[in-house]
Design an enzyme around this catalytic site. Structure first.
Site, short mmCIF file in Angstrom:
data_model
loop_
_atom_site.label_atom_id
_atom_site.label_comp_id
_atom_site.label_asym_id
_atom_site.label_seq_id
_atom_site.Cartn_x
_atom_site.Cartn_y
_atom_site.Cartn_z
N HIS A 43 0.82 -1.21 0.00
CA HIS A 43 0.00 0.00 0.00
C HIS A 43 0.85 1.26 0.00
O HIS A 43 1.93 1.28 0.56
CB HIS A 43 -0.89 0.05 1.25
CG HIS A 43 -1.70 -1.17 1.47
ND1 HIS A 43 -1.94 -1.68 2.72
CD2 HIS A 43 -2.33 -2.00 0.61
CE1 HIS A 43 -2.70 -2.77 2.62
NE2 HIS A 43 -2.94 -2.98 1.36
N ASP A 100 -6.32 -6.34 -1.75
CA ASP A 100 -4.89 -6.59 -1.93
C ASP A 100 -4.62 -7.57 -3.08
O ASP A 100 -3.61 -7.46 -3.77
CB ASP A 100 -4.26 -7.09 -0.63
CG ASP A 100 -4.12 -5.98 0.41
OD1 ASP A 100 -4.30 -4.80 0.04
OD2 ASP A 100 -3.82 -6.29 1.56
N LYS A 154 5.77 6.62 7.90
CA LYS A 154 5.21 5.76 8.94
C LYS A 154 6.31 5.23 9.86
O LYS A 154 7.45 5.06 9.44
CB LYS A 154 4.51 4.54 8.32
CG LYS A 154 3.38 4.86 7.38
CD LYS A 154 2.86 3.60 6.71
CE LYS A 154 1.77 3.89 5.72
NZ LYS A 154 1.33 2.69 5.01
N TYR A 179 0.99 1.48 13.88
CA TYR A 179 1.89 2.40 13.18
C TYR A 179 1.37 3.82 13.23
O TYR A 179 0.18 4.08 13.25
CB TYR A 179 2.15 1.95 11.74
CG TYR A 179 0.98 1.97 10.80
CD1 TYR A 179 0.73 3.08 10.00
CD2 TYR A 179 0.14 0.87 10.69
CE1 TYR A 179 -0.33 3.09 9.11
CE2 TYR A 179 -0.92 0.88 9.81
CZ TYR A 179 -1.15 1.99 9.02
OH TYR A 179 -2.20 2.01 8.15
#
Length: 181
Positions: free
Chosen positions: A61, A169, A71, A131
């Protein structure tokens, strides 16, 4: 807290200092002042958590500008194989990938700068992953690359057949090399 450079510029592993005693342990998982010395222009605005079972792959992603995200990935419980792909066209490591094991045991964290695709596979019975992101999630700017894109030859711990992926996905395309995504 120790910042460990990887072979990809700006991608760093964060190793916190652990204080163990008979009660358990203590660690600083994030220190803004230390992080700001290395990345003064990044402010985290969102924190996310996922829970996944063994053989789940989440990824690959990323978000388009102006909401491309930096991140910090951390595992609260379990173990994952974390993978990134450098999608920064001006980077010397453009289209290179990097993988690292993150777990509640090794307590390593991964800082991923803006401009990377990110994904992970759960290698323990389950994993809780948290995250921080410096930009909010914007569904209309979310993009992805097939986790099994043959160009990247990502080294997942499970085959596509043995993995558990979301329909989204599974539907990500292979990377378009003749145009920038």
């Amino acid at each position: 807290m120790k910042f460990i450079n990887t072979e990809i510029k700006d991608l760093i592993i964060i190793k916190p200092k652990i204080f163990n005693d008979p009660r358990g342990y203590f660690m600083e998982s994030y220190r803004n002042d230390l992080f700001k010395k290395k990345y003064p222009n990044i402010d985290f605005v969102q924190e996310n958590e996922s829970f996944s079972f063994k053989k789940v792959i989440r990824g690959m992603h990323y978000q388009e500008e102006p909401y491309s995200q930096s991140k910090i990935i951390r595992v609260l419980f379990g173990k994952i194989w974390d993978i990134v792909i450098d999608l920064r066209p001006d980077s010397p490591s453009y289209l290179s990938s990097f993988g690292v094991e993150l777990s509640h045991e090794n307590r390593k964290q991964l800082f991923i700068p803006s401009g990377f695709a990110h994904g992970f596979a759960v290698t323990s019975e389950f994993a809780r992953v948290i995250y921080k992101a410096n930009k909010p999630y914007m569904p209309h700017l979310e993009r992805g690359i097939s986790p099994f894109d043959p160009h990247f030859k990502l080294k997942w711990p499970f085959s596509k057949h043995d993995s558990i992926l979301s329909d989204k996905d599974l539907s990500w395309p292979v990377f378009k090399y003749d145009e920038k995504q």
